[in-house]
Motif scaffolding. Structure first.
Motif, PDB file in Angstrom:
ATOM      1  N   THR A   1       1.136  -0.857  -0.313  1.00 18.02           N
ATOM      2  CA  THR A   1       0.396  -0.022   0.092  1.00 18.02           C
ATOM      3  C   THR A   1       0.388   1.317  -0.156  1.00 18.02           C
ATOM      4  O   THR A   1       1.885   1.265   0.619  1.00 18.02           O
ATOM      5  CB  THR A   1      -0.677  -0.037   1.293  1.00 18.02           C
TER       6      THR A   1
ATOM      7  N   VAL B   1       1.586   4.945   0.688  1.00 12.95           N
ATOM      8  CA  VAL B   1       0.623   5.560   2.275  1.00 12.95           C
ATOM      9  C   VAL B   1       1.539   6.815   2.261  1.00 12.95           C
ATOM     10  O   VAL B   1       2.551   7.382   1.617  1.00 12.95           O
ATOM     11  CB  VAL B   1       1.247   4.834   3.687  1.00 12.95           C
TER      12      VAL B   1
ATOM     13  N   GLY C   1      -6.084   0.396  12.156  1.00 13.58           N
ATOM     14  CA  GLY C   1      -5.462   0.551  11.190  1.00 13.58           C
ATOM     15  C   GLY C   1      -5.849  -0.594   9.321  1.00 13.58           C
ATOM     16  O   GLY C   1      -5.236  -0.689   8.491  1.00 13.58           O
TER      17      GLY C   1
ATOM     18  N   GLU D   1      -7.310   1.601   7.342  1.00 11.02           N
ATOM     19  CA  GLU D   1      -6.750   1.761   5.906  1.00 11.02           C
ATOM     20  C   GLU D   1      -5.379   1.148   5.246  1.00 11.02           C
ATOM     21  O   GLU D   1      -5.284   1.105   3.817  1.00 11.02           O
ATOM     22  CB  GLU D   1      -6.350   3.330   6.592  1.00 11.02           C
ATOM     23  N   VAL D   2      -4.848   0.309   5.975  1.00 12.54           N
ATOM     24  CA  VAL D   2      -3.486  -0.103   5.174  1.00 12.54           C
ATOM     25  C   VAL D   2      -4.094  -2.142   5.488  1.00 12.54           C
ATOM     26  O   VAL D   2      -3.843  -3.216   4.851  1.00 12.54           O
ATOM     27  CB  VAL D   2      -2.708  -0.236   5.528  1.00 12.54           C
TER      28      VAL D   2
ATOM     29  N   ALA E   1      -3.433   5.572   0.898  1.00 17.42           N
ATOM     30  CA  ALA E   1      -4.307   5.628   2.601  1.00 17.42           C
ATOM     31  C   ALA E   1      -2.669   6.832   3.056  1.00 17.42           C
ATOM     32  O   ALA E   1      -1.996   6.922   2.299  1.00 17.42           O
ATOM     33  CB  ALA E   1      -3.246   4.575   3.328  1.00 17.42           C
TER      34      ALA E   1
ATOM     35  N   LEU F   1      -2.365   9.855   6.233  1.00 14.58           N
ATOM     36  CA  LEU F   1      -2.413   9.559   7.407  1.00 14.58           C
ATOM     37  C   LEU F   1      -2.224  10.897   7.585  1.00 14.58           C
ATOM     38  O   LEU F   1      -0.222  11.432   7.590  1.00 14.58           O
ATOM     39  CB  LEU F   1      -0.956   8.921   8.190  1.00 14.58           C
TER      40      LEU F   1
ATOM     41  N   MET G   1      -1.263   2.248  11.370  1.00 15.82           N
ATOM     42  CA  MET G   1      -1.099   1.682  10.644  1.00 15.82           C
ATOM     43  C   MET G   1       0.096   0.082  10.590  1.00 15.82           C
ATOM     44  O   MET G   1      -0.761  -0.591  10.087  1.00 15.82           O
ATOM     45  CB  MET G   1      -0.329   2.461   9.239  1.00 15.82           C
TER      46      MET G   1
ATOM     47  N   GLY H   1      -1.541  -2.803  11.749  1.00 12.02           N
ATOM     48  CA  GLY H   1      -3.056  -2.873  11.169  1.00 12.02           C
ATOM     49  C   GLY H   1      -2.167  -3.341   9.310  1.00 12.02           C
ATOM     50  O   GLY H   1      -2.805  -4.882   9.685  1.00 12.02           O
TER      51      GLY H   1
END
Length: 370
Positions: free
Chosen positions: A9, A11, A139, A141-142, A167, A169, A242, A245
């Protein structure tokens, strides 16, 4: 046995990072994303900042429940089609992020309801997704899963295709989070770190990430609870959440099996449920696998890293940030424990607990957490 390690992912991290959302979507070929959020977030400055990034024109679905249900997914999917959207911006806590991720499956196969899907199928080519957390906890988002309630059963739907395009942050979006919610979401992130690290699944990359997440949370969460405007602490918590996650792609443990039914049957916030069950699970595990939590103790900067000292420190840490009392103090009734144990045993997370658990074990853990 083969192992697969994947951290794909994109970020974007930093104060003001939300302004990058429109550019990320444009690069993915999207012009009209549906913003998926909840009613509470819609009233915040964080929502206003994200909408400003899209010129105030993006359509919005703001009806996600705190514990998202299949009806939320269906309603968000209907909004996506009605507004002729071509992407999703998932904004909020884990609930909004999970709904935002999963509606893309409905977009790809609109002829089927979510409960009819074959989740092992090829789901490549989903609509672009930008995830923007306003809490530092899940977490999601990932993550490559969504947790949705069907009826009164909480189910985890897993597929790598659910991963976000990117994602974002942005600690500025979390400064308005109240202290108690900051604590509860942070406890969720802490539980992810501890349970993923102690899971017996072989994944050394996740082990290292989990331990550093625990270390960051131990340093930053009390600061964020005490002073919500502490941008550095807010940023560290977003990064730690994160990392949690990412780490729990390795899998979790019994505390999560206990906490999922507490949300679906009793309405507890997921992070609060984890905080109330984690210490008793740690005691249970340590009694059967001595030395399990030594490196967790090092992540907390403890000199005494015995299981007893580490468990005591985790319990004290959660109390220091305001997560006190047992399940009964949070409205759980003794007559609910049998039904809770049934669902906890049906939940898959305890299968990767460091020691095996029976239904009776889980029931007794609920009793100890009362």
């Amino acid at each position: 046995m083969l192992s697969n390690f994947s951290f794909p992912t994109k970020v974007v991290f930093g104060a003001g990072a939300a302004r990058e959302a429109a550019g990320i979507l444009a690069a993915a070929g999207a012009k009209n994303p549906l913003v998926v959020t909840d009613a509470g977030v819609r009233r915040t400055e964080a929502f206003a900042k994200v909408m400003a990034a899209g010129g105030g024109k993006w359509p919005v679905f703001a009806e996600v429940h705190p514990n998202p249900m299949n009806d939320d997914v269906e309603a968000a999917f209907a909004a996506y089609r009605a507004q002729d959207c071509d992407a999703v911006v998932a904004l909020g806590g884990g609930s909004a992020l999970d709904v935002g991720k999963i509606i893309r499956l409905r977009v790809k196969r609109p002829e089927k309801k979510l409960e009819e899907f074959d989740f092992g199928a090829d789901w490549s080519g989903l609509a672009p997704l930008v995830t923007i957390p306003t809490t530092a906890g899940t977490g999601s988002e990932v993550g490559r899963s969504s947790v949705i309630i069907f009826g009164n059963v909480k189910k985890c739907i897993f597929h790598p295709a659910l991963l976000a395009t990117a994602a974002i942050l942005d600690p500025e979006l979390t400064v308005g989070l109240p202290p108690r919610l900051t604590a509860a979401t942070g406890a969720d992130a802490l539980t992810h770190g501890i349970e993923s690290f102690t899971s017996p699944v072989f994944h050394p990359l996740c082990d290292g990430i989990a331990l550093e997440a625990i270390h960051l949370i131990a340093q930053a969460l009390p600061r964020a609870v005490k002073n919500g405007a502490d941008i550095e602490a807010r940023g560290l918590m977003l990064v730690a959440a994160m990392m949690g996650g990412i780490a729990f792609q390795k899998d979790l443990g019994a505390a999560h099996s206990l906490s999922h039914p507490l949300s679906s049957l009793c309405g507890l916030h997921h992070g609060t449920a984890n905080a109330l069950t984690l210490p008793v699970v740690m005691e249970f595990n340590a009694a059967r696998q001595p030395g399990l939590y030594r490196r967790v103790g090092l992540a907390f900067d403890l000199t005494d890293t015995s299981d007893q000292a580490v468990t005591r420190r985790v319990r004290e840490f959660l109390e220091e940030i305001g997560l006190t009392g047992g399940l009964a103090a949070h409205g759980v009734k003794p007559e609910q424990l049998e039904a809770l144990a049934d669902q906890a045993f049906a939940d898959s997370c305890h299968l990767t607990n460091p020691v095996p658990t029976t239904r009776e074990d889980l029931l007794n853990l609920y009793r100890k957490a009362m």
